[in-house]
Design an enzyme around this catalytic site. Structure first.
Site, short mmCIF file in Angstrom:
data_model
loop_
_atom_site.label_atom_id
_atom_site.label_comp_id
_atom_site.label_asym_id
_atom_site.label_seq_id
_atom_site.Cartn_x
_atom_site.Cartn_y
_atom_site.Cartn_z
N ARG A 164 0.86 -1.18 0.00
CA ARG A 164 0.00 0.00 0.00
C ARG A 164 0.89 1.23 0.00
O ARG A 164 2.01 1.19 0.53
CB ARG A 164 -0.90 0.03 1.25
CG ARG A 164 -2.10 -0.92 1.18
CD ARG A 164 -3.18 -0.41 0.24
NE ARG A 164 -4.36 -1.25 0.22
CZ ARG A 164 -4.63 -2.20 -0.67
NH1 ARG A 164 -3.75 -2.46 -1.63
NH2 ARG A 164 -5.74 -2.90 -0.63
N HIS A 191 -1.34 0.62 -9.88
CA HIS A 191 -2.00 -0.37 -9.01
C HIS A 191 -2.49 -1.58 -9.83
O HIS A 191 -3.67 -1.93 -9.80
CB HIS A 191 -3.16 0.27 -8.23
CG HIS A 191 -3.52 -0.50 -6.98
ND1 HIS A 191 -3.89 0.10 -5.82
CD2 HIS A 191 -3.56 -1.83 -6.73
CE1 HIS A 191 -4.15 -0.81 -4.89
NE2 HIS A 191 -3.96 -2.00 -5.44
N1 LIG Z 1 -0.81 -3.95 -5.62
C1 LIG Z 1 -1.79 -4.82 -5.79
O1 LIG Z 1 -2.31 -4.98 -6.89
C2 LIG Z 1 -2.24 -5.65 -4.61
C3 LIG Z 1 -3.06 -6.78 -4.83
C4 LIG Z 1 -3.41 -7.57 -3.73
C5 LIG Z 1 -2.94 -7.24 -2.45
N2 LIG Z 1 -2.16 -6.13 -2.27
C6 LIG Z 1 -1.63 -5.77 -0.95
O2 LIG Z 1 -0.95 -6.89 -0.40
C7 LIG Z 1 -1.26 -6.95 0.99
C8 LIG Z 1 -0.98 -8.32 1.54
O3 LIG Z 1 -1.99 -9.22 1.07
P1 LIG Z 1 -2.05 -10.72 1.59
O4 LIG Z 1 -3.28 -11.33 1.04
O5 LIG Z 1 -0.73 -11.38 1.33
O6 LIG Z 1 -2.20 -10.48 3.17
P2 LIG Z 1 -2.12 -11.55 4.35
O7 LIG Z 1 -2.31 -12.92 3.79
O8 LIG Z 1 -3.00 -11.06 5.43
O9 LIG Z 1 -0.58 -11.50 4.85
C9 LIG Z 1 -0.06 -10.46 5.58
C10 LIG Z 1 1.40 -10.79 5.93
O10 LIG Z 1 1.99 -9.62 6.50
C11 LIG Z 1 2.53 -9.96 7.77
N3 LIG Z 1 2.42 -8.84 8.69
C12 LIG Z 1 1.31 -8.15 9.04
N4 LIG Z 1 1.61 -7.21 9.96
C13 LIG Z 1 2.93 -7.33 10.18
C14 LIG Z 1 3.84 -6.64 11.05
N5 LIG Z 1 3.44 -5.65 11.87
N6 LIG Z 1 5.12 -7.02 11.04
C15 LIG Z 1 5.54 -8.02 10.24
N7 LIG Z 1 4.74 -8.73 9.40
C16 LIG Z 1 3.45 -8.36 9.39
C17 LIG Z 1 1.71 -11.13 8.26
O11 LIG Z 1 2.44 -11.81 9.27
P3 LIG Z 1 1.91 -13.20 9.93
O12 LIG Z 1 2.21 -14.24 8.86
O13 LIG Z 1 2.75 -13.35 11.13
O14 LIG Z 1 0.45 -13.02 10.18
C18 LIG Z 1 1.51 -11.91 6.97
O15 LIG Z 1 2.66 -12.71 6.69
C19 LIG Z 1 -2.75 -6.48 1.04
O16 LIG Z 1 -3.10 -6.07 2.31
C20 LIG Z 1 -2.74 -5.36 0.02
O17 LIG Z 1 -2.38 -4.18 0.69
C21 LIG Z 1 -1.80 -5.34 -3.34
#
Ligand SMILES: NC(=O)c1ccc[n+]([C@@H]2O[C@H](COP(=O)([O-])OP(=O)(O)OC[C@H]3O[C@@H](n4cnc5c(N)ncnc54)[C@H](OP(=O)(O)O)[C@@H]3O)[C@@H](O)[C@H]2O)c1
Length: 318
Positions: A233, A281
């Site tokens: 983000r 994006h």
């Molecule tokens: N650019 C684009 O087109 C696009 C598309 C889709 C998603 N995204 C972005 O990608 C993000 C991630 O998506 P996702 O589905 O992979 O999310 P997710 O499955 O919820 O994974 C989040 C990861 O971040 C880690 N995390 C969260 N808070 C943290 C902290 N304070 N310190 C260290 N690690 C932390 C979590 O750790 P744990 O494993 O310990 O829980 C987990 O490994 C979305 O929220 C969105 O912002 C962007």
């Protein structure tokens, strides 16, 4: 069951989504309510809604559904939803779609390969008509750090490792290593990743803990000239600090897919930098067809009293 698709999307996109949801949930009554408040379903219809599938719902709109029992996001990131103070206290699930993770991994691989093969430097040389081979490390000698080991991070790290990069992932809680991917967690783990990653890929969710994580302090700890890929983000990056790090050569090149204001305003100086690559994006856009299937499967799980995939923990913000 009465399911409301609450979305602020262009008419064509709304139509594609509604069709995909109706195909995946054929036994349910799927209503669509766009961003236009004037098109609100009748109060009686709103009262009958138990599940809301949401894509950029206007703030406060969910609070008008008294029978609501589940909110399913059509996006992977839920930071904007959680920012709505009127978000009802019902279970909230983010989108978990293997296709989305595969698309993200493809985008990340493309950007990392371009940085690894020094494409920005060669493009700069081309602009000046310079023929100058640069020293080229092998993939195995290139450490790529991936911040966030969730759906997006794991798929991306696994693909980077598969093609031969030296990969380390970072998460909040300790995780078992994936094939070819070392794992780090917590503050010490972040130091290790920042201190060794020549290319850093951000795939964290935006939470109060991760907001502004990529600022002057983080950049100073990275190897000089490191590359950055931000597909998490916009709020993760402190832009003035990034600009200072680019000006100083501490960050060699930044690929930015996400911004705090989207579309990025035409007047933004980032547009005019050779050491920044901007994409609108598009790292992993949600595909309504695969997303609708994933959403329908999650609603079926919820109906059967099973655990939801992607249930958001409001305490941690993801
Ligand atoms: N650019 C684009 O087109 C696009 C598309 C889709 C998603 N995204 C972005 O990608 C993000 C991630 O998506 P996702 O589905 O992979 O999310 P997710 O499955 O919820 O994974 C989040 C990861 O971040 C880690 N995390 C969260 N808070 C943290 C902290 N304070 N310190 C260290 N690690 C932390 C979590 O750790 P744990 O494993 O310990 O829980 C987990 O490994 C979305 O929220 C969105 O912002 C962007």
């Amino acid at each position: 069951m009465s399911i409301l698709f609450l979305a602020d999307l262009a008419a064509e996109e709304l139509g594609i989504w509604t069709q995909a949801l109706r195909a995946s949930l054929p036994d349910d009554d799927i209503l669509a309510w766009t961003g236009d408040a004037a098109c609100a379903p009748a109060a009686k219809v709103q009262a009958g809604v138990t599940v809301a599938i949401v894509a950029n719902p206007p703030p406060g709109r969910l609070a008008r559904l008294p029978g609501l029992r589940l909110v399913q996001s059509a996006w992977a990131g839920v930071d904007a939803l959680l920012a709505d103070p009127a978000l009802p206290a019902v279970p909230l699930a983010r989108l978990v779609d293997p296709q989305l993770a595969a698309d993200m991994a493809e985008a990340v691989l493309g950007h990392v390969l371009a940085l690894h093969r020094q494409m920005p430097a060669y493009r700069a040389q081309q602009a000046r008509g310079v023929w100058q081979p640069l020293a080229q490390p092998r993939m195995a000698e290139r450490r790529v750090g991936v911040l966030g080991m969730g759906e997006m991070g794991q798929a991306s790290a696994a693909l980077l490792a598969q093609v031969g990069f030296d990969v380390v992932g970072w998460s909040r809680r300790p995780r078992e290593p994936l094939p070819g991917v070392a794992m780090a967690s917590g503050a010490d783990g972040l130091d290790h990743v920042l201190g060794t990653a020549q290319i850093l890929v951000n795939l964290l969710p935006l939470t109060p803990q991760t907001q502004g994580l990529l600022g002057a302090g983080a950049f100073a700890r990275m190897p000089r000239g490191a590359g950055l890929v931000n597909a998490g983000r916009g709020g993760h990056v402190v832009v003035p600090d990034l600009i200072a790090a680019l000006d100083a050569g501490q960050i060699g090149h930044a690929v930015l897919d996400v911004f705090t204001v989207e579309p990025l305003p035409a007047s933004d100086p980032l547009w005019r930098r050779d050491d920044v690559t901007i994409t609108p994006h598009v790292a992993a856009p949600t595909d309504p067809r695969s997303a609708a299937r994933a959403i329908a499967a999650n609603i079926s799980r919820w109906r059967a009293g099973e655990a939801l995939v992607g249930l958001v923990d409001r305490g941690t913000g993801y």
